[in-house]
Design a protein around this motif. Sequence first.
Motif, PDB file in Angstrom:
ATOM      1  N   HIS A 188      -0.857   8.821   3.475  1.00 42.40           N
ATOM      2  CA  HIS A 188      -1.175   8.569   2.195  1.00 42.40           C
ATOM      3  C   HIS A 188      -2.901   9.022   2.293  1.00 42.40           C
ATOM      4  N   VAL A 189      -2.902   8.899   3.280  1.00 42.79           N
ATOM      5  CA  VAL A 189      -4.731   9.068   3.399  1.00 42.79           C
ATOM      6  C   VAL A 189      -5.051  10.635   3.137  1.00 42.79           C
ATOM      7  N   ARG A 190      -3.692  11.235   3.678  1.00 42.31           N
ATOM      8  CA  ARG A 190      -3.913  13.144   3.430  1.00 42.31           C
ATOM      9  C   ARG A 190      -3.481  13.001   2.025  1.00 42.31           C
ATOM     10  N   GLY A 191      -2.797  12.272   1.503  1.00 41.74           N
ATOM     11  CA  GLY A 191      -2.351  12.876  -0.202  1.00 41.74           C
ATOM     12  C   GLY A 191      -1.233  13.716   0.600  1.00 41.74           C
ATOM     13  N   ARG A 192      -0.454  12.785   1.334  1.00 43.73           N
ATOM     14  CA  ARG A 192       0.595  13.495   1.405  1.00 43.73           C
ATOM     15  C   ARG A 192       1.766  12.401   1.266  1.00 43.73           C
ATOM     16  N   SER A 193       2.994  12.936   0.933  1.00 41.63           N
ATOM     17  CA  SER A 193       3.858  11.890   1.032  1.00 41.63           C
ATOM     18  C   SER A 193       5.868  11.925   1.863  1.00 41.63           C
ATOM     19  N   SER A 194       6.157  11.197   2.470  1.00 39.06           N
ATOM     20  CA  SER A 194       7.547  11.323   3.013  1.00 39.06           C
ATOM     21  C   SER A 194       8.602  12.764   1.926  1.00 39.06           C
ATOM     22  N   GLY A 195       8.103  11.845   0.337  1.00 41.15           N
ATOM     23  CA  GLY A 195       9.265  13.489  -0.130  1.00 41.15           C
ATOM     24  C   GLY A 195       8.700  15.102  -0.667  1.00 41.15           C
ATOM     25  N   ASP A 196       7.365  15.048   0.237  1.00 40.53           N
ATOM     26  CA  ASP A 196       7.183  16.116  -0.567  1.00 40.53           C
ATOM     27  C   ASP A 196       7.653  16.895   0.422  1.00 40.53           C
ATOM     28  N   GLY A 239       8.776   8.567  -2.254  1.00 40.57           N
ATOM     29  CA  GLY A 239       7.392   8.782  -1.684  1.00 40.57           C
ATOM     30  C   GLY A 239       6.160   8.453  -3.374  1.00 40.57           C
ATOM     31  N   ARG A 240       7.478   8.725  -4.883  1.00 32.75           N
ATOM     32  CA  ARG A 240       7.140   8.825  -5.684  1.00 32.75           C
ATOM     33  C   ARG A 240       5.990   7.601  -6.298  1.00 32.75           C
ATOM     34  N   TYR A 241       5.106   8.038  -6.816  1.00 28.07           N
ATOM     35  CA  TYR A 241       4.332   7.358  -8.008  1.00 28.07           C
ATOM     36  C   TYR A 241       5.155   7.007  -9.362  1.00 28.07           C
ATOM     37  N   ALA A 242       4.637   6.126  -9.429  1.00 28.02           N
ATOM     38  CA  ALA A 242       4.797   5.747 -11.081  1.00 28.02           C
ATOM     39  C   ALA A 242       4.834   6.796 -12.042  1.00 28.02           C
ATOM     40  N   ALA A 243       3.524   7.452 -12.181  1.00 30.72           N
ATOM     41  CA  ALA A 243       3.355   8.578 -13.056  1.00 30.72           C
ATOM     42  C   ALA A 243       3.298   9.468 -12.673  1.00 30.72           C
ATOM     43  N   GLN A 244       4.563   9.744 -11.587  1.00 33.94           N
ATOM     44  CA  GLN A 244       5.076  11.000 -11.118  1.00 33.94           C
ATOM     45  C   GLN A 244       6.587  11.175 -10.521  1.00 33.94           C
ATOM     46  N   VAL A 245       7.532  10.014 -11.080  1.00 33.26           N
ATOM     47  CA  VAL A 245       8.711   9.626 -12.025  1.00 33.26           C
ATOM     48  C   VAL A 245       8.643   9.804 -13.242  1.00 33.26           C
ATOM     49  N   ARG A 246       7.900   9.401 -14.384  1.00 35.44           N
ATOM     50  CA  ARG A 246       7.179   9.782 -15.465  1.00 35.44           C
ATOM     51  C   ARG A 246       7.505  11.508 -15.731  1.00 35.44           C
ATOM     52  N   ALA A 247       6.482  12.167 -15.372  1.00 31.85           N
ATOM     53  CA  ALA A 247       6.384  13.695 -15.318  1.00 31.85           C
ATOM     54  C   ALA A 247       7.163  14.584 -14.809  1.00 31.85           C
ATOM     55  N   GLU A 248       7.953  14.153 -13.742  1.00 29.07           N
ATOM     56  CA  GLU A 248       9.057  14.615 -13.326  1.00 29.07           C
ATOM     57  C   GLU A 248      10.109  14.417 -13.706  1.00 29.07           C
ATOM     58  N   GLN A 249      10.944  13.217 -13.798  1.00 28.51           N
ATOM     59  CA  GLN A 249      12.356  12.448 -13.870  1.00 28.51           C
ATOM     60  C   GLN A 249      12.359  12.031 -15.865  1.00 28.51           C
ATOM     61  N   LEU A 250      11.748  11.660 -16.472  1.00 27.50           N
ATOM     62  CA  LEU A 250      11.936  11.444 -17.609  1.00 27.50           C
ATOM     63  C   LEU A 250      12.408  11.557 -18.078  1.00 27.50           C
ATOM     64  N   ALA A 251      12.220  13.754 -18.638  1.00 27.98           N
ATOM     65  CA  ALA A 251      12.405  14.318 -19.177  1.00 27.98           C
ATOM     66  C   ALA A 251      14.142  14.801 -18.875  1.00 27.98           C
ATOM     67  N   PRO A 252      14.111  15.349 -17.883  1.00 27.66           N
ATOM     68  CA  PRO A 252      15.628  15.529 -17.569  1.00 27.66           C
ATOM     69  C   PRO A 252      16.376  14.627 -17.833  1.00 27.66           C
ATOM     70  N   ALA A 253      16.476  12.988 -17.650  1.00 31.60           N
ATOM     71  CA  ALA A 253      17.359  12.292 -17.381  1.00 31.60           C
ATOM     72  C   ALA A 253      17.755  11.829 -19.096  1.00 31.60           C
ATOM     73  N   LEU A 254      15.808  12.175 -20.036  1.00 32.08           N
ATOM     74  CA  LEU A 254      17.081  11.570 -21.118  1.00 32.08           C
ATOM     75  C   LEU A 254      17.766  13.079 -21.172  1.00 32.08           C
ATOM     76  N   ALA A 255      16.938  14.824 -20.881  1.00 35.81           N
ATOM     77  CA  ALA A 255      17.983  16.019 -21.072  1.00 35.81           C
ATOM     78  C   ALA A 255      19.563  14.947 -21.442  1.00 35.81           C
ATOM     79  N   LEU A 256      19.378  14.461 -20.197  1.00 35.19           N
ATOM     80  CA  LEU A 256      21.524  14.032 -19.869  1.00 35.19           C
ATOM     81  C   LEU A 256      22.591  13.311 -20.808  1.00 35.19           C
ATOM     82  N   ARG A 257      21.227  12.528 -21.504  1.00 37.55           N
ATOM     83  CA  ARG A 257      21.929  11.481 -23.115  1.00 37.55           C
ATOM     84  C   ARG A 257      22.772  10.862 -22.155  1.00 37.55           C
ATOM     85  N   PRO A 258      22.251   9.363 -21.243  1.00 39.28           N
ATOM     86  CA  PRO A 258      23.209   8.549 -20.042  1.00 39.28           C
ATOM     87  C   PRO A 258      23.833   7.791 -21.352  1.00 39.28           C
ATOM     88  N   ASP A 259      24.380   6.819 -20.938  1.00 39.36           N
ATOM     89  CA  ASP A 259      24.246   5.982 -22.335  1.00 39.36           C
ATOM     90  C   ASP A 259      23.673   4.129 -20.893  1.00 39.36           C
TER      91      ASP A 259
END
Length: 284
Positions: free
Chosen positions: A255-263, A71-91
């Motif tokens: 989505h009309v109610r601003g909700r997601s299956s991933g809430d 259910g995540r939008y691109a903005a949420q993926v960037r805000a919630e997942q990018l920094a933690p992913a980079l901190a793990l320093r994967p190859d």
Amino acid sequence: MNEQPTTRSGASAGQRTERRFHSFVALGDSTTEGMDDPTPTGGYRGWADRLADRLATMVPDFRYANLAVRGRYAAQVRAEQLAPALALRPDLISVIAGVNDLFRARCDLAELIGHLDAMYAASAATGATVLTITQPDPVAVPRMAKPVQRRLYAYNEELRASAARHGVLVVDFARMPAATHPLFWSVDRLHLNSLGHTRMAATIAGALGLPPVVGDPGVGEGSELPPPPVLTRREALTRDVTWLGEYFTPWLWRHVRGRSSGDGLLAKRPELTALTWQSEDASS
């Protein structure tokens, strides 16, 4: 049909030098979380888990994290997942997002691509191999997605351009007709089924230059697939109306109610850890 996935160098996957990855972090939404590829013990496996399983056979100390949440939008993926992913320093990093944005009533494509571009740039700057995918034509799967079609074509073109700027590997499913075969899709016509995730993992593995596994062809190889079923107009209408009531309407209402299956859901593998699949999962 034997289509080679597009790579950042423009060479075919078979021409790439094999690399061994010691760590892999996957970012995204439901596709990367693994819906609809259930495990016998509950939850979902998916293409990223299957690819990680293959990578682990090549490197004894391989570790894997999956930060994707449905259910995540691109903005949420960037805000919630990018920094933690980079901190793990994967190859190896996968960044796959944007489908949920495309199905919104109003989608700012420039803003969407901006989020993807920022994630590609930040991921590539770490020196990791970064991969992404284009999205196949939704009309070939849910027939009522026609209004999204033009938007998706533009999304794929902008995604390819952004990925090229940052040296990101693009696995171009949009240019693989077999990717929309009904055999690969769940009954909700929005998510891959277990076979679809298996084939997606095989295709991405080929794009990364991993050695092929006998009997596990990629999505791009469609010559062995049976022809899709031919439905009468009545059968197609009945199927579409059923799909509209059982799957699309509940999704739209959320989505009309601003909700997601991933809430309220958290990533299933938030840290880099060694794989400990159950044997029954590994063979599914």
